[in-house]
Motif scaffolding. Structure first.
Motif, PDB file in Angstrom:
ATOM      1  N   VAL A 175      48.237  51.626  24.846  1.00  9.17           N
ATOM      2  CA  VAL A 175      49.077  50.526  25.340  1.00  9.17           C
ATOM      3  C   VAL A 175      49.213  50.628  26.868  1.00  9.17           C
ATOM      4  O   VAL A 175      49.100  49.618  27.585  1.00  9.17           O
ATOM      5  N   ILE A 176      49.400  51.843  27.372  1.00 11.21           N
ATOM      6  CA  ILE A 176      49.511  52.025  28.828  1.00 11.21           C
ATOM      7  C   ILE A 176      48.230  51.552  29.523  1.00 11.21           C
ATOM      8  O   ILE A 176      48.262  50.802  30.506  1.00 11.21           O
ATOM      9  N   TYR A 177      47.089  51.983  28.978  1.00  8.34           N
ATOM     10  CA  TYR A 177      45.822  51.588  29.601  1.00  8.34           C
ATOM     11  C   TYR A 177      45.597  50.083  29.504  1.00  8.34           C
ATOM     12  O   TYR A 177      45.045  49.461  30.413  1.00  8.34           O
ATOM     13  N   LEU A 178      46.051  49.518  28.402  1.00  7.82           N
ATOM     14  CA  LEU A 178      45.892  48.073  28.213  1.00  7.82           C
ATOM     15  C   LEU A 178      46.685  47.316  29.282  1.00  7.82           C
ATOM     16  O   LEU A 178      46.184  46.357  29.893  1.00  7.82           O
ATOM     17  N   ILE A 179      47.913  47.776  29.503  1.00  9.05           N
ATOM     18  CA  ILE A 179      48.753  47.128  30.529  1.00  9.05           C
ATOM     19  C   ILE A 179      48.108  47.296  31.907  1.00  9.05           C
ATOM     20  O   ILE A 179      48.053  46.361  32.716  1.00  9.05           O
ATOM     21  N   ALA A 180      47.590  48.510  32.165  1.00  9.41           N
ATOM     22  CA  ALA A 180      46.933  48.768  33.451  1.00  9.41           C
ATOM     23  C   ALA A 180      45.728  47.842  33.636  1.00  9.41           C
ATOM     24  O   ALA A 180      45.537  47.256  34.700  1.00  9.41           O
ATOM     25  N   PHE A 181      44.933  47.685  32.563  1.00 15.18           N
ATOM     26  CA  PHE A 181      43.775  46.796  32.624  1.00 15.18           C
ATOM     27  C   PHE A 181      44.196  45.365  32.932  1.00 15.18           C
ATOM     28  O   PHE A 181      43.536  44.656  33.678  1.00 15.18           O
ATOM     29  N   TYR A 182      45.315  45.002  32.309  1.00 16.85           N
ATOM     30  CA  TYR A 182      45.805  43.639  32.514  1.00 16.85           C
ATOM     31  C   TYR A 182      46.095  43.405  34.002  1.00 16.85           C
ATOM     32  O   TYR A 182      45.667  42.400  34.591  1.00 16.85           O
ATOM     33  N   PHE A 183      46.804  44.364  34.614  1.00 18.77           N
ATOM     34  CA  PHE A 183      47.163  44.202  36.033  1.00 18.77           C
ATOM     35  C   PHE A 183      45.928  44.238  36.925  1.00 18.77           C
ATOM     36  O   PHE A 183      45.810  43.478  37.888  1.00 18.77           O
ATOM     37  N   ILE A 184      45.009  45.111  36.585  1.00 17.57           N
ATOM     38  CA  ILE A 184      43.782  45.197  37.399  1.00 17.57           C
ATOM     39  C   ILE A 184      42.983  43.898  37.279  1.00 17.57           C
ATOM     40  O   ILE A 184      42.510  43.322  38.268  1.00 17.57           O
ATOM     41  N   PHE A 185      42.873  43.423  36.052  1.00 17.28           N
ATOM     42  CA  PHE A 185      42.124  42.196  35.820  1.00 17.28           C
ATOM     43  C   PHE A 185      42.768  41.027  36.566  1.00 17.28           C
ATOM     44  O   PHE A 185      42.081  40.162  37.118  1.00 17.28           O
ATOM     45  N   ARG A 186      44.117  41.039  36.603  1.00 18.47           N
ATOM     46  CA  ARG A 186      44.828  39.974  37.308  1.00 18.47           C
ATOM     47  C   ARG A 186      44.482  39.997  38.804  1.00 18.47           C
ATOM     48  O   ARG A 186      44.264  38.970  39.427  1.00 18.47           O
ATOM     49  N   GLU A 187      44.422  41.234  39.327  1.00 20.33           N
ATOM     50  CA  GLU A 187      44.056  41.383  40.743  1.00 20.33           C
ATOM     51  C   GLU A 187      42.636  40.862  40.980  1.00 20.33           C
ATOM     52  O   GLU A 187      42.362  40.151  41.939  1.00 20.33           O
ATOM     53  N   ILE A 188      41.754  41.241  40.056  1.00 18.20           N
ATOM     54  CA  ILE A 188      40.348  40.828  40.198  1.00 18.20           C
ATOM     55  C   ILE A 188      40.239  39.307  40.137  1.00 18.20           C
ATOM     56  O   ILE A 188      39.541  38.678  40.928  1.00 18.20           O
ATOM     57  N   PHE A 189      40.960  38.729  39.204  1.00 17.06           N
ATOM     58  CA  PHE A 189      40.892  37.278  39.042  1.00 17.06           C
ATOM     59  C   PHE A 189      41.438  36.568  40.281  1.00 17.06           C
ATOM     60  O   PHE A 189      40.958  35.529  40.704  1.00 17.06           O
ATOM     61  N   LYS A 190      42.498  37.214  40.867  1.00 12.84           N
ATOM     62  CA  LYS A 190      43.101  36.653  42.085  1.00 12.84           C
ATOM     63  C   LYS A 190      42.054  36.612  43.198  1.00 12.84           C
ATOM     64  O   LYS A 190      41.971  35.675  43.975  1.00 12.84           O
ATOM     65  N   ILE A 191      41.230  37.666  43.245  1.00 14.92           N
ATOM     66  CA  ILE A 191      40.246  37.763  44.327  1.00 14.92           C
ATOM     67  C   ILE A 191      39.093  36.794  44.082  1.00 14.92           C
ATOM     68  O   ILE A 191      38.724  36.009  44.936  1.00 14.92           O
ATOM     69  N   PHE A 192      38.534  36.839  42.878  1.00 18.47           N
ATOM     70  CA  PHE A 192      37.287  36.118  42.641  1.00 18.47           C
ATOM     71  C   PHE A 192      37.477  34.688  42.137  1.00 18.47           C
ATOM     72  O   PHE A 192      36.620  33.849  42.341  1.00 18.47           O
ATOM     73  N   GLY A 193      38.579  34.455  41.468  1.00 20.87           N
ATOM     74  CA  GLY A 193      38.783  33.124  40.904  1.00 20.87           C
ATOM     75  C   GLY A 193      37.646  32.784  39.955  1.00 20.87           C
ATOM     76  O   GLY A 193      37.216  33.634  39.172  1.00 20.87           O
ATOM     77  N   PRO A 194      37.092  31.574  40.061  1.00 17.55           N
ATOM     78  CA  PRO A 194      36.019  31.172  39.137  1.00 17.55           C
ATOM     79  C   PRO A 194      34.762  32.012  39.310  1.00 17.55           C
ATOM     80  O   PRO A 194      33.943  32.100  38.397  1.00 17.55           O
ATOM     81  N   GLU A 195      34.639  32.681  40.478  1.00 14.83           N
ATOM     82  CA  GLU A 195      33.417  33.492  40.696  1.00 14.83           C
ATOM     83  C   GLU A 195      33.385  34.737  39.803  1.00 14.83           C
ATOM     84  O   GLU A 195      32.397  35.468  39.772  1.00 14.83           O
ATOM     85  N   ILE A 196      34.502  34.968  39.108  1.00 19.98           N
ATOM     86  CA  ILE A 196      34.543  36.119  38.199  1.00 19.98           C
ATOM     87  C   ILE A 196      33.392  36.093  37.200  1.00 19.98           C
ATOM     88  O   ILE A 196      32.854  37.111  36.804  1.00 19.98           O
TER      89      ILE A 196
END
Lengths: 352, 301
Positions: B69-90
């Motif tokens: 669960v901890i890693y899942l939450i961490a992945f969620y936050f990281i993915f959010r950061e990535i999505f913020k950076i790349f947007g549709p280019e993800i």
């Protein structure tokens, strides 16, 4: 429970133990089984209980009730000689064997007497009433199916609070003991919080749960203008009952530790919770002492196979105040530590 | 339609725009997740050691789930950061990631999926004694990538989680604290078998490590072989960690009693003859016991 048995003093010399046992149903069941034997139906009886619950006294009472037809044999240490269990020629039809947990030694080659005993009780035309420490009983029952040899099993239940009071006060003259109120308890309000002790088997600890309580006795005393001394007595026996879990032997020990003759105060009734921290071999030895109720050093050494270890282990158990040494040089669990020891043993699954 | 060159340029442009703060945030998320996972694991393991045997197993059971669960939450936050950076280019990045997984990271990815399977399907749990691949030991940790085993030789084996897709897992206790132990003793063919069986029975049931109940009985088996006799006891050890102590305890005390009662070990030259029957049962325990008996015989001479 609650009905007292109106019988006389036991022949064992213990003070009126049976008078307050309240074991009418249990005694009736034993007597009925003995009566069935007279008509040809033989079912051997096992009386099973924790240490200090009163199995010896109950067996003495059975002997007394069946005086003309009962013979009692008591084992006080581990039986090593087959002759010790052979019955004399004048043995009567009802044989009461007390402390049968001494009939084996927990080691390879240590069960020969036990096998002989089972053979004897199966083959003889007599009925056998036996007493067993509950932890030895459970062990032998799982390992050897002991229960099949004793279809009638009597588990001595916990005393009720009133029986604890009668059991202890029977030792004294009327008004001999002065119950004094704790100074602070006199000021206790109508509504207050007490800490109720609860044993946590999984953690091996005792915790205290705050329980709201109404000071009924104080209220009653105030309303009925009774003497304050009654409330103190109630408090003393309530604490004794809770701390001993209804075990009369433990209650008596805690009483004796708190008694400043002839006075006793509720606050003098101690709350005993031991932090047990042992290595496995020490815990196993403590389990042996608990299961046999009393073991000599040589007997422990013979079971665990090392005298050197025994010295170290016994020192550790004594220093943690979990056991004490009897006058006959045998070691037993301190009555006031019994509850903590059992909880710890259950946690390790050394007792089942 | 976006052509290949434009997409690549867009992606490179986006990558150049990633600032240090974002990278630090992502690194911090990973670090916090790791530290939190470790701290909770250590605390729960310490707590479990204070509990009863059954309580210990129950607490250890939840550790991998909490870590997941901890890693899942961490992945969620990281993915959010990535999505913020790349947007549709993800989705363009996904192509690159797919290639990376396909080439270099496929094992890591497979281990992580294995970790998820272990966490939720529970082929084994922390505290179990398992055999996986060539390894046998107590499971001390189930991580996202690998499982740690503590072997009887005090080695810590880190087995990748993906092994569960390739190897059969055998759990000796499967979530309970007691565990069956098979103990073999070999005696000379001319020895009195009944006496020996009785001694072995008593050695097992009187051991300080044994656990006996109606569901976990002690079973004794006797097998007469051409030149010697095998006695086998199947019994449960109270705590699986005491498996070898239990075996050793029964061996020692049984042989002390055997010698008192004149039960002999097989002759040395007989043991050198390969047995037709025994070759089918050449498990490690059997070999060890045979070796021990031979040594015992040598010592007694």
């Amino acid at each position: 429970m609650g009905n007292m048995v109106g019988i006389q003093h036991s022949s064992s010399g213990e003070k009126d133990f049976v008078e307050v046992l309240g074991l009418r149903e249990e005694i009736a069941k034993i007597q009925s089984t003995i009566a069935d034997f007279e008509t040809g139906k033989k079912l051997n009886i096992a009386i099973i209980a924790e240490p200090l619950r009163g199995k010896t006294t109950l067996s003495s009472e059975i002997e007394r009730i069946n005086l003309n037809r009962a013979t009692k044999i008591t084992f006080s240490k581990i039986v090593q000689n087959k002759n010790e269990i052979s019955l004399p020629n004048d043995t009567k039809k009802v044989v009461v064997f007390d402390n049968c947990h001494f009939l084996y030694m927990r080691k390879p080659g240590g069960f020969d007497i036990f096998y002989e005993f089972l053979d004897m009780i199966s083959s003889q035309n007599r009925i056998f009433v036996t007493t067993w420490n509950i932890y030895s009983w459970k062990y032998l029952n799982e390992a050897f199916g002991l229960g099949k040899y004793f279809p009638v099993q009597i588990f001595i239940p916990a005393f009720e609070k009133e029986n604890i009071r009668l059991f202890i006060l029977k030792r004294y003259e009327k008004n001999e003991i002065k119950f004094a109120k704790d100074e602070e308890s006199e000021e206790k309000p109508f509504f207050y919080i007490i800490k109720y002790p609860v044993e946590l088997a999984s953690l091996g600890k005792k915790i205290f749960i705050p329980v709201p309580k109404i000071n009924v006795s104080y209220l009653r005393n105030r309303l009925l203008k009774k003497q304050k001394i009654e409330a103190a007595e109630d408090q003393v026996f309530e604490k004794l009952y809770l701390e001993s879990n209804g075990n009369p032997g433990i209650a008596l020990r805690i009483w004796e530790l708190g008694l400043d003759y002839p006075r006793i105060k509720p606050k003098n009734i101690g709350i005993f919770s031991y932090e047990v921290d042992l290595e496995y071999e020490e815990a196993f030895t403590l389990n042996l002492i608990l299961s046999y109720q009393g073991l000599k050093k040589s007997e422990i050494a013979e079971i665990i196979g090392s005298m050197v270890s025994v010295d170290k282990i016994l020192y550790q158990l004594l220093s943690q105040e979990l056991i004490l040494k009897n006058k006959n040089d045998s070691y037993r669990v301190r009555p006031e530590a019994l509850s903590s020891v059992i909880t710890y043993m259950e946690k390790l699954r050394l007792v089942w | 339609m976006v052509d290949g060159n434009t997409s690549r340029e867009q992606l490179l442009e986006t990558l150049r725009s990633v600032d240090t703060q974002t990278l630090i945030t992502m690194a911090l998320i990973v670090l916090i997740a790791y530290v939190l996972g470790r701290v909770i694991t250590i605390l729960l393991l310490k707590l479990s050691e204070k509990l009863s045997h059954t309580g210990r197993i129950k607490v250890e059971l939840v550790i991998p789930i909490i870590k997941f669960v901890i890693y899942l939450i961490a992945f969620y936050f990281i993915f959010r950061e990535i999505f913020k950076i790349f947007g549709p280019e993800i989705f363009l990045l996904a192509g690159l990631l797919g290639a990376a997984i396909g080439f270099g990271l496929k094992d890591l990815f497979s281990d992580i999926v294995g970790g998820l399977v272990i966490t939720f399907e529970k082929p084994y749990q922390i505290g179990d004694k398992i055999s996986i691949g060539n390894y046998f030991g107590e499971v001390t940790d189930i991580g996202l990538r690998a499982t740690k085993l503590f072997t009887p030789d005090a080695n810590v084996v880190t087995a990748p989680n993906s092994l569960i897709f390739k190897e059969t897992v055998a759990s000796a206790n499967y979530g309970v604290s007691e565990m069956m132990v098979v103990i073999d003793l070999y005696i000379a063919g001319e020895s009195h078998v009944e006496t020996a069986m009785r001694i072995l029975w008593e050695a097992v049931v009187s051991s300080k490590y044994v656990y006996i109940s109606k569901e976990k009985p002690v079973i004794l088996l006797h097998k007469a072989l051409p030149f010697y006799t095998r006695l086998r006891a199947k019994a449960y050890v109270n705590d699986l960690r005491d498996q070898f102590k239990f075996e050793s305890d029964v061996h020692t005390r049984a042989w002390v009693e055997f010698q008192k009662k004149g039960i002999m070990a097989p002759q040395l030259h007989i043991l050198n003859i390969p047995s037709i029957e025994e070759k089918y049962e050449s498990d490690a325990t059997t070999r060890r016991n045979l070796g021990a008996n031979v040594r015992g015989l040598k010592d007694s001479k």
